[in-house]
Design an enzyme around this catalytic site. Structure first.
Site, PDB file in Angstrom:
ATOM      1  N   LYS A  35       0.858  -1.193   0.287  1.00 40.26           N
ATOM      2  CA  LYS A  35      -0.334  -0.308   0.072  1.00 40.26           C
ATOM      3  C   LYS A  35       0.522   0.983  -0.234  1.00 40.26           C
ATOM      4  O   LYS A  35       0.828   2.317  -0.826  1.00 40.26           O
ATOM      5  CB  LYS A  35      -0.867   0.434   1.361  1.00 40.26           C
ATOM      6  CG  LYS A  35      -2.074  -0.719   0.962  1.00 40.26           C
ATOM      7  CD  LYS A  35      -3.033  -0.815   2.205  1.00 40.26           C
ATOM      8  CE  LYS A  35      -4.410  -1.929   1.712  1.00 40.26           C
ATOM      9  NZ  LYS A  35      -5.309  -2.067   3.356  1.00 40.26           N
ATOM     10  N   ARG A  36       2.019   0.798   0.320  1.00 42.79           N
ATOM     11  CA  ARG A  36       3.185   2.310   0.128  1.00 42.79           C
ATOM     12  C   ARG A  36       3.528   2.958  -0.629  1.00 42.79           C
ATOM     13  O   ARG A  36       4.004   3.779  -1.085  1.00 42.79           O
ATOM     14  CB  ARG A  36       3.347   2.613   1.748  1.00 42.79           C
ATOM     15  CG  ARG A  36       4.668   1.046   1.354  1.00 42.79           C
ATOM     16  CD  ARG A  36       6.138   1.082   2.783  1.00 42.79           C
ATOM     17  NE  ARG A  36       6.734   0.349   2.148  1.00 42.79           N
ATOM     18  CZ  ARG A  36       8.178  -0.191   1.609  1.00 42.79           C
ATOM     19  NH1 ARG A  36       8.727   1.217   1.196  1.00 42.79           N
ATOM     20  NH2 ARG A  36       9.032  -1.016   1.388  1.00 42.79           N
TER      21      ARG A  36
END
Length: 463
Positions: free
Chosen positions: A244-245
């Site tokens: 997700k980052r």
């Protein structure tokens, strides 16, 4: 042979960009070859599957304009078919009942590790000629295992990776049905691909280790093998597994964040696939050019800035009416009604070349439809004594000037000469009073978007 491809996501989460890219490749191959693209929902993981995830997958594919010709098919609705095939394999001797308990398996594996061996099921319940099996434990519920070939290899010419070979001796007898009778993933996939006549299986390379097992089951069923194409994974810009980052979020999150579907589709297709040095192309052009042989054998790296650049390109090209509809939705979610003067399409036309996302475009448009309160530090920095006389005269002249960009621009230039000022000295405070910002498109064009009454009211507050 008619090409038949499939996209078979598991509804245990949203449609992420890796899955979307695989779907794009599988869809494009079917379209390129005049074939059929099938959507199959592999929902046998009852604990993790959800209807919300199914809907997220359907929404993501719809947003990306990935239309399917057949489906969606749901594995949970095909249980009767799986049981028929399981019984067929048991009757033909290509599968067998295994009564080994989980505790016995763990003991078996621990002993193998202690001897430096690969931990695996040792085939103790596997029927062989001349082998005498012990009586099944009373009341025990067996699993069903596939009788994997002991000799030879499971091999295929991967359409992306080339020749891949697994020794059958390295594969133990796979459980194809659990003790409660439910079939397992690799078995369901095989039966589905067989029944649906899949000719090319295009999927992520995390499935490479499943492929030899699936090939052997297909052979046991007397099936014609499909071709396999395993697409390398997507990594973050730092070379680590995408998370997700890095931007590995739901496809629909990109819609919420103001990306256009054609921009994301263009970016994903170019991620690990190429046609010369082409970077920007329509989905129709992609289909025409697409060739699995041009997919890189190594992992691709996700670059959010390149995606933003592409999105800005597509925003510039997009129809203003379409953009206005999309931006209006974002404004409505903020409680802003983009009605009256100016028309949102006119704001979009002026600002769209400055915006990389629809959210940024909404930020620019919002100030035309709400009360603004410029930061005091901006007012102090730009409404300085030397420009106040010119601004006040400008406000007075605004009362009866023709309200169009050319006339407004001419008036501003006239007063610059009269008051011996440079353009920024007058334009900056005008921008601050009108929109609370120091950077906008041409100030006369911005002025012309507002009504005369709004401009005079906003100026009056600070002069």
């Amino acid at each position: 042979m008619t090409v038949r491809t499939r996209f078979a996501p598991s509804p245990t989460g949203y449609l992420h960009i890796g899955g979307a890219r695989t779907a794009l490749f599988s869809w494009a191959y079917a379209r390129k070859m005049g074939g059929t693209f099938i959507l199959r929902i592999e929902d046998t993981d009852l604990e993790r599957s959800s209807q919300e995830s199914v809907q997220a997958i359907l929404d993501g594919m719809s947003w990306l304009n990935l239309d399917y010709d057949e489906g969606p098919f749901y594995q949970m609705q095909r249980m009767d078919r799986y049981k028929i095939v399981l019984q067929q394999m048991l009757d033909e001797g290509t599968a067998y009942y295994c009564y080994t308990t989980q505790e016995e398996l763990e003991t078996m594996r621990e002993a193998q590790r202690a001897r430096g061996e690969k931990p695996r099921y040792n085939g103790c319940w596997r029927p062989e000629q001349g082998k005498v099996l012990t009586a099944p434990p009373e009341g025990a519920k067996p699993v069903v295992r596939f009788k994997n070939p002991i000799n030879g290899v499971a091999a295929w010419d991967d359409m992306i990776k080339g020749k891949i070979v697994f020794e059958n001796s390295e594969l133990d007898d796979l459980i194809i049905a659990r003790a409660d009778g439910t079939p397992t993933y690799n078995f369901c996939v095989v039966v589905d691909d067989l029944d649906m006549g899949i000719t090319q299986v295009i999927r992520g390379d995390d499935h490479v280790n499943n492929t030899p097992r699936q090939i052997n089951i297909l052979k046991a069923l007397g099936a014609t093998l499909p071709q396999y194409a395993h697409v390398p994974m997507i990594l973050g810009s730092d070379g680590e597994r995408l998370s997700k980052r890095h931007g590995a979020v739901s496809v629909m999150q990109y819609a919420e964040d103001g990306f256009l579907p054609e921009a994301l589709a263009n970016y994903l297709t170019r991620l690990g696939w190429s046609h010369g040095d082409e970077e920007i192309f329509s989905i129709q052009q992609f289909i025409e050019w697409f060739d699995l042989r041009n997919i890189s054998k190594s992992a691709a790296q996700f670059n959010p800035e390149k995606l933003r650049w592409l999105n800005q390109h597509y925003i510039k090209l997009a129809d203003n009416t379409r953009l206005a509809e999309l931006v209006r939705k974002h404004l409505t979610e903020r409680g802003v009604q983009a009605s009256g003067t100016p028309q949102l399409e006119a704001v979009i036309a002026l600002y769209k070349e400055r915006s990389a996302t629809l959210l940024e475009l909404a930020d620019e448009a919002e100030v035309f439809y709400i009360e603004i309160h410029p930061a005091q530090e901006l007012l102090n920095a730009h409404l300085v004594p030397e420009v106040l006389p010119a601004l006040r005269e400008l406000a007075g002249r605004f009362v009866d000037v023709a309200w169009e960009a050319s006339a407004l621009g001419a008036l501003i230039k006239e007063l610059l000469v009269k008051h011996n000022l440079k353009m920024p000295k007058l334009a900056m405070p005008l921008r601050v009073m009108l929109v609370g910002q120091t950077h906008t498109p041409s100030v006369d064009a911005v002025l012309a978007l507002f009504s005369r009454e709004t401009v005079l009211a906003r100026m009056k507050r600070h002069l």
